[in-house]
Design a protein around this motif. Structure first.
Motif, PDB file in Angstrom:
ATOM      1  N   GLU A   1       0.795  -1.242   0.316  1.00  0.00           N
ATOM      2  CA  GLU A   1       0.029  -0.034   0.129  1.00  0.00           C
ATOM      3  C   GLU A   1       0.780   1.463   0.115  1.00  0.00           C
ATOM      4  O   GLU A   1       1.786   1.408   0.796  1.00  0.00           O
ATOM      5  CB  GLU A   1      -0.849  -0.097   1.136  1.00  0.00           C
ATOM      6  CG  GLU A   1      -1.845   1.401   1.290  1.00  0.00           C
ATOM      7  CD  GLU A   1      -2.527   1.277   2.721  1.00  0.00           C
ATOM      8  OE1 GLU A   1      -3.538   2.157   2.571  1.00  0.00           O
ATOM      9  OE2 GLU A   1      -2.357   0.445   3.476  1.00  0.00           O
ATOM     10  N   ASP A   2       0.418   2.187  -0.800  1.00  0.00           N
ATOM     11  CA  ASP A   2       1.128   3.355  -0.986  1.00  0.00           C
ATOM     12  C   ASP A   2       0.591   4.205   0.268  1.00  0.00           C
ATOM     13  O   ASP A   2      -0.411   4.554   0.115  1.00  0.00           O
ATOM     14  CB  ASP A   2       1.161   4.043  -2.251  1.00  0.00           C
ATOM     15  CG  ASP A   2       2.040   5.395  -2.401  1.00  0.00           C
ATOM     16  OD1 ASP A   2       2.281   6.218  -1.304  1.00  0.00           O
ATOM     17  OD2 ASP A   2       2.433   5.937  -3.601  1.00  0.00           O
ATOM     18  N   THR A   3       1.363   4.498   1.238  1.00  0.00           N
ATOM     19  CA  THR A   3       0.807   5.341   2.425  1.00  0.00           C
ATOM     20  C   THR A   3       0.497   6.635   2.137  1.00  0.00           C
ATOM     21  O   THR A   3      -0.392   7.409   2.736  1.00  0.00           O
ATOM     22  CB  THR A   3       1.542   5.214   3.544  1.00  0.00           C
ATOM     23  OG1 THR A   3       2.784   5.781   3.078  1.00  0.00           O
ATOM     24  CG2 THR A   3       2.184   3.732   3.966  1.00  0.00           C
ATOM     25  N   ARG A   4       0.928   7.319   0.914  1.00  0.00           N
ATOM     26  CA  ARG A   4       0.560   8.641   0.594  1.00  0.00           C
ATOM     27  C   ARG A   4      -0.917   8.731   0.126  1.00  0.00           C
ATOM     28  O   ARG A   4      -1.425   9.571   0.120  1.00  0.00           O
ATOM     29  CB  ARG A   4       1.441   9.155  -0.475  1.00  0.00           C
ATOM     30  CG  ARG A   4       2.975   9.179  -0.024  1.00  0.00           C
ATOM     31  CD  ARG A   4       4.055   9.366  -0.854  1.00  0.00           C
ATOM     32  NE  ARG A   4       4.052   8.243  -1.962  1.00  0.00           N
ATOM     33  CZ  ARG A   4       4.686   7.986  -2.863  1.00  0.00           C
ATOM     34  NH1 ARG A   4       5.899   8.790  -3.047  1.00  0.00           N
ATOM     35  NH2 ARG A   4       4.715   6.989  -3.709  1.00  0.00           N
ATOM     36  N   SER A   5      -1.014   7.721  -0.648  1.00  0.00           N
ATOM     37  CA  SER A   5      -2.654   7.711  -1.343  1.00  0.00           C
ATOM     38  C   SER A   5      -3.410   6.725  -0.919  1.00  0.00           C
ATOM     39  O   SER A   5      -4.701   6.687  -1.127  1.00  0.00           O
ATOM     40  CB  SER A   5      -2.295   7.415  -2.691  1.00  0.00           C
ATOM     41  OG  SER A   5      -1.851   6.029  -3.088  1.00  0.00           O
ATOM     42  N   GLY A   6      -3.083   5.581   0.062  1.00  0.00           N
ATOM     43  CA  GLY A   6      -3.903   4.473   0.107  1.00  0.00           C
ATOM     44  C   GLY A   6      -4.054   3.612  -1.065  1.00  0.00           C
ATOM     45  O   GLY A   6      -4.782   2.444  -0.792  1.00  0.00           O
ATOM     46  N   GLN A   7      -3.419   3.524  -2.113  1.00  0.00           N
ATOM     47  CA  GLN A   7      -3.529   2.959  -3.405  1.00  0.00           C
ATOM     48  C   GLN A   7      -2.760   1.611  -2.927  1.00  0.00           C
ATOM     49  O   GLN A   7      -1.623   1.416  -2.629  1.00  0.00           O
ATOM     50  CB  GLN A   7      -3.265   3.637  -4.555  1.00  0.00           C
ATOM     51  CG  GLN A   7      -3.224   2.722  -5.745  1.00  0.00           C
ATOM     52  CD  GLN A   7      -3.010   3.624  -7.023  1.00  0.00           C
ATOM     53  OE1 GLN A   7      -3.849   4.111  -7.561  1.00  0.00           O
ATOM     54  NE2 GLN A   7      -1.662   3.521  -7.583  1.00  0.00           N
ATOM     55  N   LEU A   8      -3.315   0.617  -3.466  1.00  0.00           N
ATOM     56  CA  LEU A   8      -2.484  -0.902  -3.538  1.00  0.00           C
ATOM     57  C   LEU A   8      -1.825  -0.927  -4.765  1.00  0.00           C
ATOM     58  O   LEU A   8      -2.311  -0.876  -5.740  1.00  0.00           O
ATOM     59  CB  LEU A   8      -3.405  -1.856  -3.210  1.00  0.00           C
ATOM     60  CG  LEU A   8      -4.337  -1.878  -1.847  1.00  0.00           C
ATOM     61  CD1 LEU A   8      -5.197  -3.165  -1.996  1.00  0.00           C
ATOM     62  CD2 LEU A   8      -3.336  -1.957  -0.614  1.00  0.00           C
ATOM     63  N   ASP A   9      -0.589  -1.062  -4.738  1.00  0.00           N
ATOM     64  CA  ASP A   9       0.350  -0.951  -6.015  1.00  0.00           C
ATOM     65  C   ASP A   9       0.988  -2.489  -6.363  1.00  0.00           C
ATOM     66  O   ASP A   9       1.608  -2.281  -7.430  1.00  0.00           O
ATOM     67  CB  ASP A   9       1.429   0.140  -5.900  1.00  0.00           C
ATOM     68  CG  ASP A   9       0.800   1.625  -6.072  1.00  0.00           C
ATOM     69  OD1 ASP A   9      -0.136   1.798  -6.711  1.00  0.00           O
ATOM     70  OD2 ASP A   9       1.481   2.669  -5.739  1.00  0.00           O
ATOM     71  N   GLY A  10       0.642  -3.203  -5.596  1.00  0.00           N
ATOM     72  CA  GLY A  10       1.493  -4.485  -5.742  1.00  0.00           C
ATOM     73  C   GLY A  10       0.809  -5.749  -4.903  1.00  0.00           C
ATOM     74  O   GLY A  10       0.075  -5.385  -3.863  1.00  0.00           O
ATOM     75  N   TYR A  11       0.780  -6.738  -5.286  1.00  0.00           N
ATOM     76  CA  TYR A  11       0.247  -7.978  -4.395  1.00  0.00           C
ATOM     77  C   TYR A  11       0.812  -9.328  -5.008  1.00  0.00           C
ATOM     78  O   TYR A  11       1.204  -9.493  -6.183  1.00  0.00           O
ATOM     79  CB  TYR A  11      -1.303  -8.013  -4.600  1.00  0.00           C
ATOM     80  CG  TYR A  11      -1.926  -8.674  -5.691  1.00  0.00           C
ATOM     81  CD1 TYR A  11      -2.503 -10.222  -5.576  1.00  0.00           C
ATOM     82  CD2 TYR A  11      -1.921  -8.282  -7.079  1.00  0.00           C
ATOM     83  CE1 TYR A  11      -3.287 -10.500  -6.726  1.00  0.00           C
ATOM     84  CE2 TYR A  11      -2.586  -8.750  -7.906  1.00  0.00           C
ATOM     85  CZ  TYR A  11      -3.354 -10.277  -7.859  1.00  0.00           C
ATOM     86  OH  TYR A  11      -3.951 -10.819  -8.740  1.00  0.00           O
ATOM     87  N   SER A  12       0.783 -10.287  -4.355  1.00  0.00           N
ATOM     88  CA  SER A  12       1.118 -11.469  -4.600  1.00  0.00           C
ATOM     89  C   SER A  12       0.394 -12.689  -3.634  1.00  0.00           C
ATOM     90  O   SER A  12       0.051 -12.208  -2.532  1.00  0.00           O
ATOM     91  CB  SER A  12       2.684 -11.815  -4.428  1.00  0.00           C
ATOM     92  OG  SER A  12       3.088 -13.119  -4.583  1.00  0.00           O
ATOM     93  N   GLU A  13       0.171 -13.784  -4.090  1.00  0.00           N
ATOM     94  CA  GLU A  13      -0.731 -14.490  -3.311  1.00  0.00           C
ATOM     95  C   GLU A  13      -0.217 -16.159  -3.500  1.00  0.00           C
ATOM     96  O   GLU A  13       0.048 -16.471  -4.724  1.00  0.00           O
ATOM     97  CB  GLU A  13      -2.318 -14.551  -3.718  1.00  0.00           C
ATOM     98  CG  GLU A  13      -2.722 -14.727  -5.151  1.00  0.00           C
ATOM     99  CD  GLU A  13      -4.076 -14.787  -5.678  1.00  0.00           C
ATOM    100  OE1 GLU A  13      -4.978 -14.352  -4.908  1.00  0.00           O
ATOM    101  OE2 GLU A  13      -4.259 -14.750  -6.725  1.00  0.00           O
TER     102      GLU A  13
END
Length: 179
Positions: free
Chosen positions: A84-96
């Motif tokens: 999570e980009d703490t500046r915007s709250g946007q999730l910018d990457g993931y892995s599962e």
């Protein structure tokens, strides 16, 4: 998993001073993050497809909750990490990854994706290294991780090769256009 280079995993998890990203680990995505995670999952539409013509996927919060219910009913655990980009709250990457105690030795790697505008910051390496460390700790009996990687996806292929993943099978997808 026993052959992973612990120094490489440590290096890939190191983040620069002042890094705006926070790493989350979930088995169930919290409701507050569900719409953002559905949006993040659709970033897989940007993965290289070669010359295959495919429609983009649409993923909704309701679909994710339905998948959660199926996994719970089957006794499977999904570990999902997101940056999570703490500046915007946007999730910018993931892995599962997916793990089941009845087939404890094998962990299935699902998607790993980073938003195009956030690439080049080491988020993919961070996610993969952190997830592998998590698997080593939280998946008793796990010995191997199985993943799929398109040859066209050079960045992810590079990460997987650097980690020591080796091919176990290959397959070819053909597309035929009908008049």
């Amino acid at each position: 998993l026993a052959d992973l280079d612990p120094d490489l995993l440590t290096r890939w998890q190191a983040r620069p001073d002042g890094d705006p990203y926070r790493l989350h680990i979930w088995t169930t995505i919290p409701d507050a993050y569900l719409p953002r995670m559905a949006d993040m999952m659709m970033v897989m539409n940007t993965a290289p497809r070669g010359e295959l013509e495919q429609d983009d996927w649409t993923i909704t919060p309701d679909m994710i909750r339905a998948w959660d219910a199926m996994m719970q009913e089957a006794g499977e655990t999904r570990y999902l990490m997101a940056t999570e980009d703490t500046r915007s709250g946007q999730l910018d990457g993931y892995s599962e990854v997916f793990w089941h105690p009845d087939r404890a030795a094998l962990v299935y790697q699902g998607a790993t994706a980073v938003r195009p505008e956030a690439r080049g910051q080491g988020l993919g390496k961070w996610l993969k290294a952190a997830m592998l460390r998590h698997v080593q700790t939280h998946c008793p009996g796990a010995r191997a991780v199985q993943t799929h990687n398109a040859n066209e996806n050079a960045p992810m292929l590079g990460i997987n090769v650097a980690l020591g993943f080796t091919p176990y099978s290959t397959f070819t997808e053909w597309q035929l256009k009908l008049g």
